[in-house]
Design an enzyme around this catalytic site. Structure first.
Site, PDB file in Angstrom:
ATOM      1  N   HIS A 218       5.726  29.370   6.176  1.00 20.39           N
ATOM      2  CA  HIS A 218       5.554  30.790   5.222  1.00 20.39           C
ATOM      3  C   HIS A 218       6.621  31.784   5.310  1.00 20.39           C
ATOM      4  CE1 HIS A 218       1.677  29.598   3.804  1.00 20.39           C
ATOM      5  NE2 HIS A 218       0.928  29.904   4.930  1.00 20.39           N
TER       6      HIS A 218
ATOM      7  N   SER B 267      -0.843  29.376  -2.217  1.00 21.71           N
ATOM      8  CA  SER B 267      -0.132  28.683  -3.296  1.00 21.71           C
ATOM      9  C   SER B 267      -0.195  27.370  -3.646  1.00 21.71           C
ATOM     10  CB  SER B 267       1.351  29.116  -3.247  1.00 21.71           C
ATOM     11  OG  SER B 267       1.839  30.496  -3.205  1.00 21.71           O
TER      12      SER B 267
ATOM     13  N   ARG C 100     -11.526  26.426  -2.199  1.00 20.33           N
ATOM     14  CA  ARG C 100     -12.310  27.114  -2.875  1.00 20.33           C
ATOM     15  C   ARG C 100     -12.812  26.676  -4.197  1.00 20.33           C
ATOM     16  NH1 ARG C 100     -12.402  32.009  -5.951  1.00 20.33           N
ATOM     17  NH2 ARG C 100     -10.203  31.440  -6.460  1.00 20.33           N
TER      18      ARG C 100
HETATM   19  P1  A3P Z   1      -8.289  28.869  -4.720  1.00 25.32           P
HETATM   20  O1  A3P Z   1      -8.554  29.944  -3.817  1.00 25.32           O
HETATM   21  O2  A3P Z   1      -7.644  29.470  -5.996  1.00 25.32           O
HETATM   22  O3  A3P Z   1      -9.328  28.016  -4.994  1.00 25.32           O
HETATM   23  P2  A3P Z   1      -3.134  27.457   0.423  1.00 25.32           P
HETATM   24  O4  A3P Z   1      -3.374  25.955   0.629  1.00 25.32           O
HETATM   25  O5  A3P Z   1      -1.497  27.839   0.039  1.00 25.32           O
HETATM   26  O6  A3P Z   1      -3.735  28.479   1.415  1.00 25.32           O
HETATM   27  O7  A3P Z   1      -3.908  27.659  -0.964  1.00 25.32           O
HETATM   28  C1  A3P Z   1      -5.275  27.628  -1.072  1.00 25.32           C
HETATM   29  C2  A3P Z   1      -5.507  27.362  -2.317  1.00 25.32           C
HETATM   30  O8  A3P Z   1      -5.155  25.873  -3.018  1.00 25.32           O
HETATM   31  C3  A3P Z   1      -6.782  27.721  -2.646  1.00 25.32           C
HETATM   32  O9  A3P Z   1      -6.874  28.146  -4.128  1.00 25.32           O
HETATM   33  C4  A3P Z   1      -7.484  26.378  -2.648  1.00 25.32           C
HETATM   34  O10 A3P Z   1      -8.728  25.940  -3.206  1.00 25.32           O
HETATM   35  C5  A3P Z   1      -6.391  25.513  -3.465  1.00 25.32           C
HETATM   36  N1  A3P Z   1      -6.454  23.957  -3.068  1.00 25.32           N
HETATM   37  C6  A3P Z   1      -6.792  23.514  -1.698  1.00 25.32           C
HETATM   38  N2  A3P Z   1      -6.651  22.127  -1.617  1.00 25.32           N
HETATM   39  C7  A3P Z   1      -6.310  21.666  -2.952  1.00 25.32           C
HETATM   40  C8  A3P Z   1      -6.186  20.448  -3.640  1.00 25.32           C
HETATM   41  N3  A3P Z   1      -6.121  19.274  -2.893  1.00 25.32           N
HETATM   42  N4  A3P Z   1      -5.933  20.522  -5.000  1.00 25.32           N
HETATM   43  C9  A3P Z   1      -5.890  21.603  -5.641  1.00 25.32           C
HETATM   44  N5  A3P Z   1      -5.875  22.940  -5.011  1.00 25.32           N
HETATM   45  C10 A3P Z   1      -6.140  22.832  -3.711  1.00 25.32           C
END
Ligand code: A3P
Length: 314
Positions: free
Chosen positions: A125, A66, A280
């Site tokens: 979580h 998220s 990602r």
């Molecule tokens: P996507 O897979 O849609 O790119 P979590 O940190 O809860 O594991 O969530 C991962 C999601 O947050 C991934 O989304 C990731 O790319 C995105 N994410 C990680 N770092 C980020 C940042 N600094 N700014 C915006 N989104 C970020």
């Protein structure tokens, strides 16, 4: 001997719980109404029973995928900005946000250490109703929850969990994964009750739980960063605003900066998670619905409602 008895008791408890395959972890157990990864069930149990929150503690809570990593980086930077005023040697350039803000569940596996400086910032979580009493009721510690569009969580989770899945799991087909997702079967799922638990508490106790949306951060991160700082009791002064402290935090924590940072390009955390997979695309609406059925289960004014939507057209 004592250890063997404890293991036998754990096995007995687990054998009585509903079990499903996970997306990344071979077994999920339905524990206290959420699908807990087998590798964390004992840890969540100890966390609930033993964790003593301090008044100044801060928890970054979320459903997986998220925007946890982003919010951890922002929160850490806000509360530690006096200690690390120079961005050039900021700890985020040498450590991943999950190392600076450890997930409490993993702390009990011995994978990460408890923060030693206050305010301590933790990630979790664990769904709200399963948090320890010392967090929920007895202390004035704060919780910041980040939620995200469930379709974006789904896409992000499907790709991510496949990359980090443990042996002997096979790749889940997207249709299979979606069916499981709609039935709430995913690490820490169901997502709807996860979000609802924290949302309700944020309504009941707005000074305790701040409920944020990934999409709002994407749209106006400056506003959201100020909101977080005010909520945590670390508001930015006019002088800091003039010196562009907020802007430098935003830049340091931005997707591009974090993804391109050497520290996040290789290496693992929590013994098996590759750091690079946390970054990602970092976009919203990375999905499209074609013709098909969508099942939703919602709680509306205390009543659980099941909806099945037939989508016509692209
Ligand atoms: P996507 O897979 O849609 O790119 P979590 O940190 O809860 O594991 O969530 C991962 C999601 O947050 C991934 O989304 C990731 O790319 C995105 N994410 C990680 N770092 C980020 C940042 N600094 N700014 C915006 N989104 C970020």
């Amino acid at each position: 001997m004592e250890g063997q008895r404890a293991n036998a008791e754990d096995e007995l408890i687990l054998s009585s719980l509903p079990r499903e395959r996970g997306w990344a972890i071979p077994d999920l157990f339905l524990f206290q109404e959420f699908w807990c990864p087998s590798i964390l069930i004992k840890e969540v149990n100890i966390f609930q029973k033993q964790f003593q929150a301090k008044e100044s503690d801060i928890f970054v809570a979320s459903f997986p995928k998220s925007g946890t990593t982003w919010l951890k980086a922002i929160t850490f930077s806000i509360v530690n900005r006096q200690r690390f005023s120079s961005i050039d040697n900021h700890p985020l350039l040498t450590s991943n946000p999950h190392q600076l803000v450890p997930a409490v569940e993993f702390m009990y596996r011995g994978d990460v250490h408890c923060p030693t400086t206050e305010p301590r910032v933790f990630g979790t979580h664990t769904p709200f109703p399963s948090l320890p009493n010392s967090i929920i009721g007895q202390s004035n510690c704060k919780i910041i929850y980040i939620c995200r569009n469930p379709f974006d969580i789904f896409v992000s989770a499907w790709i991510y969990f496949d990359k980090i899945k443990l042996e002997p799991l096979s790749t889940l087909k997207i249709e299979e994964a979606f069916e499981m997702y709609c039935n709430g079967i995913i690490e820490f799922g169901p997502w709807w009750s996860h979000i609802l638990g924290y949302w309700k508490e944020s309504m009941a106790k707005p000074s305790k739980v701040l409920f944020l949306k990934y999409e709002d951060l994407k749209e106006d991160v400056n506003f959201e960063v100020k909101k977080i700082a005010d909520f945590l009791g670390f508001p930015f002064t006019q002088e800091e605003e003039n010196k562009e402290v907020i802007a430098s935090i935003i830049k340091l924590c931005s997707f591009e900066k974090m993804k391109d940072s050497e520290v996040n390009k290789s290496g693992i955390i929590y013994q098996f998670l590759e750091k690079k997979y946390f970054f990602r695309k970092g976009e919203t609406r990375d999905w499209k619905i074609n013709v098909g059925k969508v099942k939703l289960e919602l709680e509306i004014r205390g009543e659980r409602v099941k909806l099945e939507l037939q989508i016509h057209g692209g």
